[in-house]
Design a protein around this motif. Structure first.
Motif, mmCIF file in Angstrom:
data_model
loop_
_atom_site.group_PDB
_atom_site.id
_atom_site.type_symbol
_atom_site.label_atom_id
_atom_site.label_comp_id
_atom_site.label_asym_id
_atom_site.label_seq_id
_atom_site.Cartn_x
_atom_site.Cartn_y
_atom_site.Cartn_z
ATOM 1 N N TYR A 177 41.836 46.081 41.969
ATOM 2 C CA TYR A 177 42.441 45.533 43.181
ATOM 3 C C TYR A 177 41.861 46.139 44.449
ATOM 4 O O TYR A 177 41.833 45.497 45.489
ATOM 5 C CB TYR A 177 43.959 45.720 43.159
ATOM 6 C CG TYR A 177 44.642 44.922 42.093
ATOM 7 C CD1 TYR A 177 44.749 43.544 42.216
ATOM 8 C CD2 TYR A 177 45.159 45.533 40.961
ATOM 9 C CE1 TYR A 177 45.366 42.786 41.241
ATOM 10 C CE2 TYR A 177 45.780 44.786 39.977
ATOM 11 C CZ TYR A 177 45.882 43.419 40.121
ATOM 12 O OH TYR A 177 46.489 42.677 39.144
ATOM 13 N N THR A 178 41.407 47.379 44.385
ATOM 14 C CA THR A 178 40.874 48.013 45.590
ATOM 15 C C THR A 178 39.656 47.259 46.117
ATOM 16 O O THR A 178 39.372 47.299 47.305
ATOM 17 C CB THR A 178 40.478 49.477 45.315
ATOM 18 O OG1 THR A 178 39.532 49.527 44.243
ATOM 19 C CG2 THR A 178 41.699 50.305 44.966
ATOM 20 N N LYS A 179 38.942 46.560 45.235
ATOM 21 C CA LYS A 179 37.780 45.792 45.692
ATOM 22 C C LYS A 179 38.211 44.542 46.448
ATOM 23 O O LYS A 179 37.404 43.905 47.107
ATOM 24 C CB LYS A 179 36.891 45.411 44.519
ATOM 25 C CG LYS A 179 36.179 46.597 43.896
ATOM 26 C CD LYS A 179 35.219 46.147 42.835
ATOM 27 C CE LYS A 179 34.474 47.335 42.253
ATOM 28 N NZ LYS A 179 33.531 46.925 41.218
ATOM 29 N N LEU A 180 39.479 44.166 46.336
ATOM 30 C CA LEU A 180 39.979 42.979 47.029
ATOM 31 C C LEU A 180 40.516 43.317 48.420
ATOM 32 O O LEU A 180 40.780 42.430 49.224
ATOM 33 C CB LEU A 180 41.068 42.290 46.202
ATOM 34 C CG LEU A 180 40.653 41.791 44.822
ATOM 35 C CD1 LEU A 180 41.843 41.167 44.110
ATOM 36 C CD2 LEU A 180 39.515 40.792 44.930
ATOM 37 N N ASP A 181 40.664 44.612 48.704
ATOM 38 C CA ASP A 181 41.219 45.028 49.990
ATOM 39 C C ASP A 181 40.358 44.596 51.170
ATOM 40 O O ASP A 181 40.869 44.368 52.257
ATOM 41 C CB ASP A 181 41.392 46.554 50.041
ATOM 42 C CG ASP A 181 42.503 47.032 49.132
ATOM 43 O OD1 ASP A 181 43.335 46.205 48.715
ATOM 44 O OD2 ASP A 181 42.533 48.240 48.844
ATOM 45 N N HIS A 240 25.734 29.423 32.018
ATOM 46 C CA HIS A 240 25.302 30.803 31.766
ATOM 47 C C HIS A 240 25.360 31.621 33.054
ATOM 48 O O HIS A 240 25.950 32.707 33.084
ATOM 49 C CB HIS A 240 23.879 30.810 31.187
ATOM 50 C CG HIS A 240 23.327 32.176 31.011
ATOM 51 N ND1 HIS A 240 23.645 32.949 29.915
ATOM 52 C CD2 HIS A 240 22.511 32.912 31.791
ATOM 53 C CE1 HIS A 240 23.024 34.119 30.040
ATOM 54 N NE2 HIS A 240 22.339 34.112 31.164
ATOM 55 N N ASN A 241 24.769 31.110 34.104
ATOM 56 C CA ASN A 241 24.752 31.848 35.372
ATOM 57 C C ASN A 241 26.148 31.978 35.969
ATOM 58 O O ASN A 241 26.508 33.031 36.493
ATOM 59 C CB ASN A 241 23.819 31.164 36.377
ATOM 60 C CG ASN A 241 22.361 31.288 35.980
ATOM 61 O OD1 ASN A 241 21.998 32.100 35.148
ATOM 62 N ND2 ASN A 241 21.537 30.468 36.587
ATOM 63 N N THR A 242 26.919 30.912 35.883
ATOM 64 C CA THR A 242 28.265 30.940 36.444
ATOM 65 C C THR A 242 29.150 31.902 35.673
ATOM 66 O O THR A 242 29.977 32.618 36.271
ATOM 67 C CB THR A 242 28.867 29.526 36.468
ATOM 68 O OG1 THR A 242 28.003 28.685 37.232
ATOM 69 C CG2 THR A 242 30.253 29.520 37.082
ATOM 70 N N MET A 274 32.322 36.817 35.619
ATOM 71 C CA MET A 274 32.614 38.146 35.084
ATOM 72 C C MET A 274 32.599 39.182 36.205
ATOM 73 O O MET A 274 33.430 40.092 36.232
ATOM 74 C CB MET A 274 31.613 38.523 33.983
ATOM 75 C CG MET A 274 31.749 37.679 32.723
ATOM 76 S SD MET A 274 33.370 37.820 31.933
ATOM 77 C CE MET A 274 33.376 39.530 31.471
ATOM 78 N N ASP A 275 31.673 39.047 37.143
ATOM 79 C CA ASP A 275 31.609 39.945 38.289
ATOM 80 C C ASP A 275 32.874 39.814 39.133
ATOM 81 O O ASP A 275 33.478 40.818 39.540
ATOM 82 C CB ASP A 275 30.362 39.632 39.120
ATOM 83 C CG ASP A 275 30.200 40.576 40.287
ATOM 84 O OD1 ASP A 275 30.264 41.800 40.083
ATOM 85 O OD2 ASP A 275 30.015 40.079 41.412
ATOM 86 N N CYS A 276 33.306 38.581 39.381
ATOM 87 C CA CYS A 276 34.535 38.348 40.150
ATOM 88 C C CYS A 276 35.755 38.896 39.410
ATOM 89 O O CYS A 276 36.635 39.506 40.025
ATOM 90 C CB CYS A 276 34.714 36.855 40.420
ATOM 91 S SG CYS A 276 33.506 36.170 41.577
ATOM 92 N N LEU A 277 35.794 38.688 38.104
ATOM 93 C CA LEU A 277 36.911 39.201 37.314
ATOM 94 C C LEU A 277 36.981 40.720 37.410
ATOM 95 O O LEU A 277 38.055 41.299 37.563
ATOM 96 C CB LEU A 277 36.786 38.762 35.854
ATOM 97 C CG LEU A 277 37.856 39.259 34.907
ATOM 98 C CD1 LEU A 277 39.242 38.781 35.330
ATOM 99 C CD2 LEU A 277 37.551 38.803 33.483
#
Length: 70
Positions: A26-30, A10-12, A17-20
């Motif tokens: 993509y700008t959050k990956l910069d 559940h927690n993972t 979902m947050d990582c997805l």
């Protein structure tokens, strides 16, 4: 902190979902540092392993009469 066994998935799932969401924007990956970038590659490898296990896990859950949508 490690997840307790009774809420591990559940927690993972929430963290995944947050990582997805970050991956979809993509700008959050910069701004990823080396450690985060390495962890992202590792997560992709783990995701592939999980997908490879999908049939086995679904068969197990069905054998346990788990009532979820597959």
């Amino acid at each position: 902190m490690a997840n307790m066994s009774y809420c591990r998935f559940h927690n993972t799932r929430n963290d995944m979902m947050d990582c997805l969401g970050a991956m979809q924007e993509y700008t959050k990956l910069d701004n990823l540092g080396d450690m985060e970038r390495s962890a992202l590659f590792s997560m992709l490898d783990i995701a592939r392993e999980m997908i490879d296990m999908e049939d086995e896990v679904l068969d197990y859950l069905k054998s346990m009469d788990v009532e979820e949508e597959f």
